[in-house]
Design a protein around this motif. Structure first.
Motif, PDB file in Angstrom:
ATOM      1  N   UNK A 268     -18.438  -6.737   7.873  1.00 46.86           N
ATOM      2  CA  UNK A 268     -17.803  -7.595   6.885  1.00 46.86           C
ATOM      3  C   UNK A 268     -17.877  -6.945   5.511  1.00 46.86           C
ATOM      4  N   UNK A 269     -16.907  -7.236   4.646  1.00 48.06           N
ATOM      5  CA  UNK A 269     -16.840  -6.521   3.361  1.00 48.06           C
ATOM      6  C   UNK A 269     -18.127  -6.618   2.553  1.00 48.06           C
ATOM      7  N   UNK A 279     -18.140   2.930   5.760  1.00 48.98           N
ATOM      8  CA  UNK A 279     -16.819   2.716   6.357  1.00 48.98           C
ATOM      9  C   UNK A 279     -16.825   1.505   7.264  1.00 48.98           C
ATOM     10  N   UNK A 280     -15.881   0.645   7.188  1.00 48.28           N
ATOM     11  CA  UNK A 280     -16.054  -0.618   7.891  1.00 48.28           C
ATOM     12  C   UNK A 280     -16.301  -0.467   9.385  1.00 48.28           C
ATOM     13  N   UNK A 390     -10.612 -10.155  15.093  1.00 49.79           N
ATOM     14  CA  UNK A 390     -11.806 -10.276  14.267  1.00 49.79           C
ATOM     15  C   UNK A 390     -11.425 -10.772  12.894  1.00 49.79           C
ATOM     16  N   UNK A 391     -12.060 -11.830  12.444  1.00 51.90           N
ATOM     17  CA  UNK A 391     -11.768 -12.374  11.130  1.00 51.90           C
ATOM     18  C   UNK A 391     -12.135 -11.384  10.045  1.00 51.90           C
ATOM     19  N   UNK A 395      -9.928  -9.229   6.639  1.00 49.22           N
ATOM     20  CA  UNK A 395     -10.204  -9.271   5.204  1.00 49.22           C
ATOM     21  C   UNK A 395      -9.921  -7.929   4.549  1.00 49.22           C
ATOM     22  N   UNK A 396      -9.925  -6.855   5.365  1.00 45.98           N
ATOM     23  CA  UNK A 396      -9.633  -5.547   4.782  1.00 45.98           C
ATOM     24  C   UNK A 396      -8.125  -5.387   4.696  1.00 45.98           C
ATOM     25  N   UNK A 397      -7.652  -5.069   3.511  1.00 45.41           N
ATOM     26  CA  UNK A 397      -6.226  -4.838   3.397  1.00 45.41           C
ATOM     27  C   UNK A 397      -5.989  -3.356   3.538  1.00 45.41           C
TER      28      UNK A 397
END
Lengths: 515, 245
Positions: A268-269, A279-280, A390-391, A395-397
Motif C-alpha cells: 500500500x502507498x 517499489x510497490x 487489489x484495492x 491507488x497507484x496511478x
C-alpha cells in the motif's frame, strides 16, 4: 608444647618429641589414650546417650502419580529414590527438631525394599558431654511414606481434559506451510512439552496448557519466531468467596501475519512511502519474527517487524500456490553477484516463456541471474495472465506491472526422475488431534501435497534448515544413489553432516549382563 | 591401704587435708566424720591436727610440708601458727613464708627428698624450701600446667601425675624424683590429682567417687598393699638405733 620443625629452626631452640602416654579408663580399666573425660568410649557411651530426645520416626507424604514429595504446607518436589536431593530433603525435614541438641556430621541411606513405604537413613551426630569430651554416635531415622495425591494430580484425575489456558494459533491463508514449519521449530525447541493437548483447527492449531504461565511461555516463543499479534481473555470457572480465590480459563488468540515466503506483494502507498518508496511490487524472502521484503528489480531490502506490520496490515497479491512454470530461453546478466540480506542475487534480463504456452515470450528482469541457465525451468508469478483484484494497486496511478516475476528455480523434472527413491532424512511430527474430515475427501490429498512441497522446500533452502532437527533415515539406502550420480548433482539434498541421529529408536535399557 | 571418704559431701579430699609421714592436718568440718576417718587410720602413729589456715578450710592447698618441716603462707594468723606449732612434734620446723603465690600446696609438690615447684616461685622461697624441708628443689611443669602441686602427687614410694603427661615427660620426671611415676586420674576421671587425694608412705585417702580401677592404680603405684605403718616406724627405729651405736 612441641613446635613444628619450621618453627624450631627459626627460634633455634630444641624441643623434644612428645609421645602421648596412656592411662587406664577410670570405669573399666582398659588402656586408652587420655581424653577430657578420661573414660573409654564404651564407658562414655554407656553412661551418656547423645541421641536421647532425637526423633527416630518421621512421616513424609508422597504423590504416586507424579512421584513427588510434600514440603509442607503445599509445595511438592520431585525426587528420585536414593538420590542426593532426596537425602538433603529428608535431613532438612528433621533439622529443626534436633539442631539445638546435636550437630550432624554425615548422612546416608540404608537399604529398604522399594515397595515397603519406608525410607531409612543413618546419621552421625556429635555432641559435647562431660568435661568437653566430644562424642559421635550413629543414629537411625525411619521415614514412613504416606501416599497422598498432590493437588494438580487430583485435579487431573477428576477431569483429564481439564485445561486452564489455551493458545489459538491462526493464520488466514489457504495453505498450511507456515504451520508445518512452525511444528518443526516447536519440536526442536520443545516449546510444547507442557501442552496437555494439541488440536488441529481450520486455519491453525490449538494448544491447551495446564497453567497460564506455560501458555504465556509458548506465546512468547511464537512471538520470537513469527510476526504475530495476540490478545488475551479469561473466563471465570469457579470462585471461592471465603478465601477470595478465583479460577479462570485463559485464552490467547494469536494471529500470524498472512505474508509468507515467496509471496508477491503490492505494498500500500503508505507502507511503501514509510519504507523509503520501495517499489510497490516486492517479494517476501524470509519470515522470522520480522518480515524481509525485497524489490526484485532493484535488489533493495526492507525489514518490517511485527508491530510495524500490524499497525498497517496488508495481504499478499499472489502466493506460492499460484506459481507457474517457465522455461528460460535466454539470459543476459546485468550486474555482478551481490549479497543482499544474507543471500546472493544477480540482476539479469531473461527471455522466458510459459511451459504451457510457448507462443508468448516475455523479456523480464529477474534477480535470479546467478542460478538460471538457458534451458532451465523456473517458477514465477504470471502477471500477464493474472487478474489482480487489489484495492491497493488501484491507488497507484500509472503503475506498470512486469509480465512475470521469477521466484525460484524448478527441479520438477529431476524430481520426477528420482520419484520413488527415499530421502536420506526424515522429520518428526507433533502429536495433534486431527478433527474428522468427514465429507471433505480432497483435504487429505491436499495436505500430503503440501507436506511434500514443504520437504522439497527444506531441501532447497539451507537457511530454512537452520533451526530444525533433521533425523537420519535408517531405511535409506545410499547404494542406489551410485547408479544415478548425474542426478545427484542436480537435485539439492541435505548433506549428511546436518543430520541428527534419532535416539528415540534406540532401545537403551539396563543390560542384564553387567560384565 | 587406700580409703575412700568425703568432706561434707565433696570428694576433693586433698583440698581439705594434708598428710605426711610425721603428721596430718585436717580442716574443721561441720560434723566430725571427716576427722574420725583420719583418726581411725592414723591414731597412735602420727598426730592428726584439726586447724584452719588463714581462716580458710582449704588447708591442703595452702601449706606444703614433709617429715622435716611445714611451710605456711604469709596469710596464716598468729593463733593458727601457734596452734600448729604446739600440736606438731618438735622435729618438724614450722615456718611462715613471705611469698606472692600464697597457695603453697598448689605450687609445691614434695616428698621427703625432692620437691617440684611452680616455675615462677621466688628465689628466696626456693632456698627456704630447700632449707626447711631438707629437699632438692626442681622447677618443673606437668603436662604444660604450671601448678605442679595440683596436678601431681608423690610420696617416697611412687607418684601419680596428670593423665595427659607425655611419655618423655614421665621419664624425665621419674629420673628427677627417683620414684616410679604413672599417669592416671582420680575421682572418676578428674585430672586434678592432688585435689582429689592425699598420700603418705603407707596409706592414702581418696574421694569417694574414685572408681575401683583408679584405686587399684593408686594402690599399686604407691605400693600401699604391703605397707604397714609399723614396718615404716620400725625401719626408722632401726636407723635411729644404728646412729646411737
Amino acid at each position: 608444647m612441641a613446635l613444628n620443625p619450621s618453627d624450631q629452626a627459626s627460634t633455634g631452640m630444641f624441643f623434644p618429641t612428645q609421645t602421648p602416654g596412656t592411662v587406664l579408663c577410670c570405669t573399666c580399666g582398659v588402656v586408652m589414650a587420655p581424653n577430657p573425660a578420661n573414660m573409654c568410649v564404651k564407658c562414655l557411651r554407656s553412661r551418656v546417650d547423645i541421641t536421647e530426645g532425637l526423633p527416630r520416626q518421621a512421616v513424609v507424604n508422597f504423590c504416586p502419580d507424579c512421584s513427588s514429595y510434600l514440603q509442607p504446607p503445599n509445595k511438592w518436589l520431585r525426587f528420585n529414590l536414593d538420590s542426593q536431593e532426596l537425602l538433603h530433603f529428608l535431613v532438612k525435614r528433621l533439622h529443626t527438631r534436633f539442631s539445638r541438641l546435636v550437630t550432624l556430621t554425615h548422612a546416608e541411606f540404608m537399604f529398604t525394599e522399594p515397595h515397603s513405604k519406608r525410607i531409612k537413613i543413618r546419621l552421625r551426630v556429635r555432641r559435647e558431654v562431660m568435661n568437653g569430651a566430644i562424642l559421635e554416635q550413629p543414629h537411625i531415622v525411619e521415614f514412613v511414606v504416606h501416599d497422598k495425591l498432590c493437588l494438580s494430580c487430583s485435579r487431573l484425575q477428576a477431569n483429564p481434559d481439564q485445561w486452564v489456558a489455551a493458545v489459538q494459533l491462526r493464520q488466514h491463508v489457504p495453505h498450511r506451510r507456515t504451520f508445518l514449519f512452525l511444528e518443526q521449530l516447536i519440536l526442536r525447541h520443545g516449546a510444547a512439552t507442557r501442552a496437555v493437548r494439541i488440536a488441529d483447527a481450520p486455519h491453525g492449531l490449538d494448544f491447551f496448557f495446564a497453567s497460564r504461565s506455560h501458555a504465556i511461555r509458548f506465546v512468547d516463543f511464537v512471538n520470537s519466531v513469527a510476526p504475530v499479534q495476540y490478545r488475551t481473555d479469561k473466563q471465570l470457572v469457579s470462585h471461592d468467596p471465603k478465601s477470595n480465590v478465583y479460577n479462570y480459563k485463559h485464552t490467547f488468540s494469536v494471529e500470524i501475519s498472512p505474508i509468507c515466503r515467496e509471496d508477491l506483494i503490492c505494498l500500500p502507498p503508505k507502507v511503501a512511502h514509510s519504507l523509503g518508496n520501495l517499489g510497490p511490487l516486492v517479494i517476501c524472502t524470509k519470515v522470522s519474527n520480522s518480515i524481509v521484503l525485497m524489490d526484485p528489480f532493484t535488489l533493495r531490502v526492507a525489514y518490517l517487524n511485527a508491530t510495524q506490520y500490524w499497525s498497517d496490515p496488508f495481504r499478499p497479491l499472489l502466493s506460492s500456490r499460484q506459481l507457474v512454470e517457465y522455461s528460460i530461453l535466454d539470459i543476459e546478466p546485468e550486474s555482478d553477484i551481490v549479497t543482499v540480506g544474507g543471500s546472493r542475487y544477480q540482476l539479469a534480463y531473461v527471455q522466458v516463456a510459459r511451459m504451457s504456452d510457448f507462443s508468448n515470450v516475455f523479456t523480464v528482469k529477474t534477480h535470479l541471474g546467478h542460478l538460471l541457465n538457458v534451458g532451465d525451468n523456473a517458477l514465477g508469478y504470471d502477471l500477464f495472465g493474472a487478474n489482480p483484484n487489489d484495492m491497493e494497486m488501484d491507488k497507484y496511478k500509472g503503475l506498470v506491472l512486469p509480465d512475470c516475476v521469477l521466484m525460484k528455480k524448478s527441479y520438477e523434472e529431476a524430481r520426477a526422475r528420482r520419484s520413488g527413491k527415499q530421502r536420506n532424512f526424515k522429520l518428526k511430527r507433533l502429536d495433534t488431534e486431527v478433527e474428522p474430515t468427514g465429507g471433505r475427501k480432497g483435504e487429505d490429498d491436499k495436505r500430503n501435497d503440501e507436506y511434500q512441497k514443504f520437504i522439497e522446500d527444506l531441501e532447497e533452502n539451507p537457511e530454512l534448515r537452520f533451526n530444525i532437527s533433521l533425523y537420519k533415515n535408517d531405511n535409506y539406502e545410499p547404494s542406489e544413489m551410485g547408479s544415478s550420480m548425474a542426478d545427484a548433482e542436480e537435485i539439492p539434498s541435505v548433506p549428511v553432516e546436518e543430520l541428527v541421529a534419532d535416539l528415540e529408536g534406540l532401545d537403551i535399557g539396563d543390560g542384564q549382563d553387567q560384565e | 591401704m587406700a580409703t575412700r571418704l568425703q568432706f561434707e559431701n565433696n570428694c576433693e579430699v586433698g583440698v581439705f587435708s594434708k598428710l605426711t609421714n610425721k603428721y596430718c592436718l585436717v580442716a574443721i568440718g561441720g560434723s566430725e566424720s571427716f576427722y574420725s576417718v583420719f583418726e581411725s587410720e592414723l591414731a597412735g602413729v602420727i598426730p592428726v591436727v584439726k586447724t584452719s589456715i588463714a581462716g580458710t578450710r582449704i588447708v591442703g592447698r595452702m601449706c606444703a610440708g614433709n617429715k622435716n618441716g611445714l611451710l605456711l603462707p604469709h596469710t596464716t594468723t598468729d593463733q593458727e601458727l601457734q596452734h600448729i606449732r604446739n600440736c606438731l612434734p618438735d622435729e618438724v620446723v614450722v615456718q611462715r613464708v613471705e611469698e606472692r603465690l600464697s597457695a603453697l600446696g598448689n605450687c609445691v609438690a614434695c616428698n621427703d627428698h625432692v620437691a617440684l615447684t611452680h616455675p615462677d616461685l621466688d628465689r628466696e622461697t626456693e632456698e627456704l624450701i630447700a632449707d626447711v624441708l631438707g629437699v632438692e628443689v626442681f622447677r618443673q611443669t606437668i603436662a604444660g600446667n604450671i601448678l605442679v602441686g595440683s596436678y601431681c602427687v608423690f610420696s617416697n614410694r611412687g607418684g601419680l601425675v596428670h593423665p595427659h603427661t607425655s611419655i618423655e615427660d614421665l621419664d624425665e620426671l621419674s629420673t628427677l624424683l627417683q620414684v616410679p611415676l604413672v599417669a592416671g586420674t582420680v575421682n572418676r576421671g578428674s585430672e586434678v590429682i592432688a585435689g582429689g587425694m592425699t598420700v603418705n608412705d603407707w596409706t592414702a585417702f581418696c574421694g569417694s567417687d574414685t572408681t575401683a580401677t583408679e584405686l587399684s592404680v593408686i594402690e599399686s603405684v604407691f605400693k600401699l598393699r604391703e605397707a604397714q605403718p609399723t614396718a615404716i616406724v620400725d625401719e626408722m627405729r632401726r636407723s635411729l638405733i644404728d646412729t646411737y651405736v
